[in-house]
Scaffold this motif. Structure first.
Motif, mmCIF file in Angstrom:
data_model
loop_
_atom_site.group_PDB
_atom_site.id
_atom_site.type_symbol
_atom_site.label_atom_id
_atom_site.label_comp_id
_atom_site.label_asym_id
_atom_site.label_seq_id
_atom_site.Cartn_x
_atom_site.Cartn_y
_atom_site.Cartn_z
ATOM 1 N N THR A 241 -11.179 4.208 -11.466
ATOM 2 C CA THR A 241 -9.840 4.290 -10.802
ATOM 3 C C THR A 241 -10.210 3.979 -9.360
ATOM 4 O OG1 THR A 241 -9.247 5.975 -12.413
ATOM 5 C CG2 THR A 241 -7.907 5.924 -10.228
ATOM 6 N N LYS A 242 -9.090 3.434 -8.787
ATOM 7 C CA LYS A 242 -9.236 2.991 -7.309
ATOM 8 C C LYS A 242 -8.131 3.256 -6.607
ATOM 9 C CE LYS A 242 -12.984 0.265 -8.063
ATOM 10 N NZ LYS A 242 -14.304 0.601 -7.725
ATOM 11 N N PRO A 243 -8.343 4.566 -6.145
ATOM 12 C CA PRO A 243 -6.907 5.322 -5.233
ATOM 13 C C PRO A 243 -6.812 4.605 -3.856
ATOM 14 C CG PRO A 243 -8.969 6.840 -5.304
ATOM 15 C CD PRO A 243 -9.360 5.744 -5.875
ATOM 16 N N ASN B 14 1.572 1.205 5.493
ATOM 17 C CA ASN B 14 2.929 0.717 6.067
ATOM 18 C C ASN B 14 3.609 -0.156 4.998
ATOM 19 O OD1 ASN B 14 4.769 -0.082 7.868
ATOM 20 N ND2 ASN B 14 3.644 -1.922 8.313
ATOM 21 N N THR B 15 4.899 -0.260 5.111
ATOM 22 C CA THR B 15 5.606 -1.046 4.342
ATOM 23 C C THR B 15 6.662 -1.730 5.066
ATOM 24 O OG1 THR B 15 6.800 -1.307 2.228
ATOM 25 C CG2 THR B 15 6.989 1.084 3.280
ATOM 26 N N ARG B 16 7.268 -2.965 4.925
ATOM 27 C CA ARG B 16 8.234 -3.470 5.419
ATOM 28 C C ARG B 16 9.025 -4.635 4.926
ATOM 29 N NH1 ARG B 16 4.343 -5.831 9.410
ATOM 30 N NH2 ARG B 16 4.789 -7.929 9.687
ATOM 31 N N GLN B 17 10.213 -4.664 5.003
ATOM 32 C CA GLN B 17 10.864 -5.897 4.457
ATOM 33 C C GLN B 17 10.411 -7.382 5.328
ATOM 34 O OE1 GLN B 17 14.836 -5.135 3.011
ATOM 35 N NE2 GLN B 17 15.354 -7.264 3.001
ATOM 36 N N LEU B 18 10.165 -8.303 4.616
ATOM 37 C CA LEU B 18 10.359 -9.453 5.254
ATOM 38 C C LEU B 18 11.332 -10.412 4.729
ATOM 39 C CD1 LEU B 18 6.388 -10.353 4.506
ATOM 40 C CD2 LEU B 18 7.523 -9.310 6.755
ATOM 41 N N GLY B 19 12.083 -10.847 5.575
ATOM 42 C CA GLY B 19 13.325 -11.574 5.304
ATOM 43 C C GLY B 19 14.487 -10.999 4.611
ATOM 44 N N ASP B 20 15.050 -11.564 3.424
ATOM 45 C CA ASP B 20 15.919 -10.932 2.763
ATOM 46 C C ASP B 20 15.415 -10.655 1.307
ATOM 47 O OD1 ASP B 20 18.099 -11.294 4.667
ATOM 48 O OD2 ASP B 20 18.344 -13.445 3.821
ATOM 49 N N GLY B 21 14.136 -11.110 0.946
ATOM 50 C CA GLY B 21 13.625 -10.669 -0.565
ATOM 51 C C GLY B 21 12.222 -10.346 -0.580
ATOM 52 N N LEU B 22 11.542 -10.410 0.563
ATOM 53 C CA LEU B 22 9.887 -10.101 0.586
ATOM 54 C C LEU B 22 9.653 -8.997 0.933
ATOM 55 C CD1 LEU B 22 8.382 -13.475 1.634
ATOM 56 C CD2 LEU B 22 9.003 -13.023 -0.858
ATOM 57 N N VAL B 23 8.671 -8.058 0.367
ATOM 58 C CA VAL B 23 8.226 -6.951 0.741
ATOM 59 C C VAL B 23 6.635 -6.790 1.014
ATOM 60 C CG1 VAL B 23 8.192 -4.324 0.244
ATOM 61 C CG2 VAL B 23 10.057 -5.532 -0.598
ATOM 62 N N PHE B 24 6.311 -6.408 2.315
ATOM 63 C CA PHE B 24 5.074 -6.281 2.572
ATOM 64 C C PHE B 24 4.446 -4.901 2.461
ATOM 65 C CE2 PHE B 24 2.227 -5.017 6.114
ATOM 66 C CZ PHE B 24 1.129 -5.800 5.812
ATOM 67 N N TYR B 25 3.471 -4.681 1.606
ATOM 68 C CA TYR B 25 2.624 -3.122 1.469
ATOM 69 C C TYR B 25 1.391 -3.350 2.040
ATOM 70 C CZ TYR B 25 6.239 -2.395 -1.900
ATOM 71 O OH TYR B 25 7.684 -2.158 -2.577
ATOM 72 N N ASN B 26 0.807 -2.473 2.806
ATOM 73 C CA ASN B 26 -0.338 -2.307 3.438
ATOM 74 C C ASN B 26 -1.205 -1.003 3.049
ATOM 75 O OD1 ASN B 26 -1.507 -2.130 7.093
ATOM 76 N ND2 ASN B 26 -2.632 -2.542 5.174
ATOM 77 N N TYR B 27 -2.119 -0.993 2.271
ATOM 78 C CA TYR B 27 -2.872 0.063 1.836
ATOM 79 C C TYR B 27 -4.242 0.179 2.362
ATOM 80 C CZ TYR B 27 1.009 0.241 -1.911
ATOM 81 O OH TYR B 27 1.869 0.292 -2.548
ATOM 82 N N GLU B 28 -5.016 1.366 2.398
ATOM 83 C CA GLU B 28 -6.091 1.502 2.677
ATOM 84 C C GLU B 28 -6.638 1.946 1.393
ATOM 85 O OE1 GLU B 28 -6.665 3.942 5.978
ATOM 86 O OE2 GLU B 28 -6.471 2.179 7.552
ATOM 87 N N PHE B 29 -8.068 1.630 1.087
ATOM 88 C CA PHE B 29 -8.756 2.082 0.041
ATOM 89 C C PHE B 29 -9.250 3.423 0.185
ATOM 90 C CE2 PHE B 29 -8.831 -2.065 -1.289
ATOM 91 C CZ PHE B 29 -8.767 -2.142 -2.489
ATOM 92 N N ALA B 30 -9.022 4.531 -0.425
ATOM 93 C CA ALA B 30 -9.557 5.701 -0.408
ATOM 94 C C ALA B 30 -11.113 5.866 -0.665
ATOM 95 C CB ALA B 30 -8.761 6.782 -1.320
ATOM 96 N N ARG B 31 -11.678 6.630 0.166
ATOM 97 C CA ARG B 31 -13.233 6.929 -0.050
ATOM 98 C C ARG B 31 -13.268 8.216 -0.238
ATOM 99 N NH1 ARG B 31 -13.488 1.904 -0.859
ATOM 100 N NH2 ARG B 31 -13.674 0.479 0.747
ATOM 101 N N GLY B 32 -14.095 8.646 -1.145
ATOM 102 C CA GLY B 32 -14.779 9.902 -1.093
ATOM 103 C C GLY B 32 -13.989 10.834 -1.839
#
Length: 199
Positions: A174-176, A181-199
């Motif tokens: 499993t990779k938590p 961050n998240t935000r809409q780009l234009g009218d139809g795209l969605v940007f998701y930003n995650y960091e990999f949890a460590r430990g």
């Protein structure tokens, strides 16, 4: 210490295969089929902002060929790539994981031809800042599996293609992740930003 950032376009059902339709995948080409001009404008702005903020690019062999072929002045002049983005990508140090590459075809390329995990671990120690990974899905999977990836940035396209290569087909554990961050780009795209949890 470097930070490896995976940046990818993906369909709603997780497919990353053949976004531009050049690989011959029967359901490829979804990048341009399901975006409007405002979507593309915001995508280009985010992509350029991202490239300006990194110190190096890490690519697999086939993705390196794809980029080298497209990052030309001709494609810039014809409006196929953003001039600012293309210039930044060309100027950055690029590291290519390949056991067969002899002629990188563009500037500032260092070939990592040995043990990929060992060489990328060394690269993280050497580079101070973000190391951006585009495309290179086999490489991305290795980075995730070996816990070398630090951050994941996805632009989700509003389409379900139903089949095809996915970024997260299999992992041994499993990779938590933590949402940054998240935000809409234009009218139809969605940007998701995650960091990999460590430990």
């Amino acid at each position: 210490m470097g930070k490896i950032v995976i940046s990818s376009n993906v369909t709603l059902d997780g497919v990353v295969q053949d976004p531009d339709g050049q690989e011959g995948f029967e359901r490829g080409g979804w990048f341009h089929q399901f975006v409007g001009s405002k979507d593309l404008e915001d995508w280009v702005a985010r992509e350029t902002e991202e490239a300006v903020g990194v110190e190096a690019i890490l690519l697999g062999g086939r993705t390196n060929e794809w980029f080298a072929d497209r990052m030309t002045a001709r494609n810039e002049a014809e409006g196929r790539v953003s001039p600012e983005w293309a210039e930044r990508v060309r100027s950055l140090p690029k590291y290519v994981v390949s056991s067969t590459l002899e002629d990188p075809q563009w500037s500032n390329v260092t070939v990592l031809g040995g043990d990929a995990v060992k060489e990328i671990s060394e690269l993280k120690r050497k580079v101070d800042g973000e190391i951006l990974v585009y495309g290179s899905y086999q490489l991305m999977r290795t980075l995730i599996e070996q816990n070398l990836a630090d951050e994941l940035r996805l632009v989700v396209f509003p389409v379900v293609v139903g089949t095809g290569l996915r970024l997260f087909d299999e992992t041994s554990d499993t990779k938590p992740l933590h949402l940054v961050n998240t935000r809409q780009l234009g009218d139809g795209l969605v940007f998701y930003n995650y960091e990999f949890a460590r430990g």
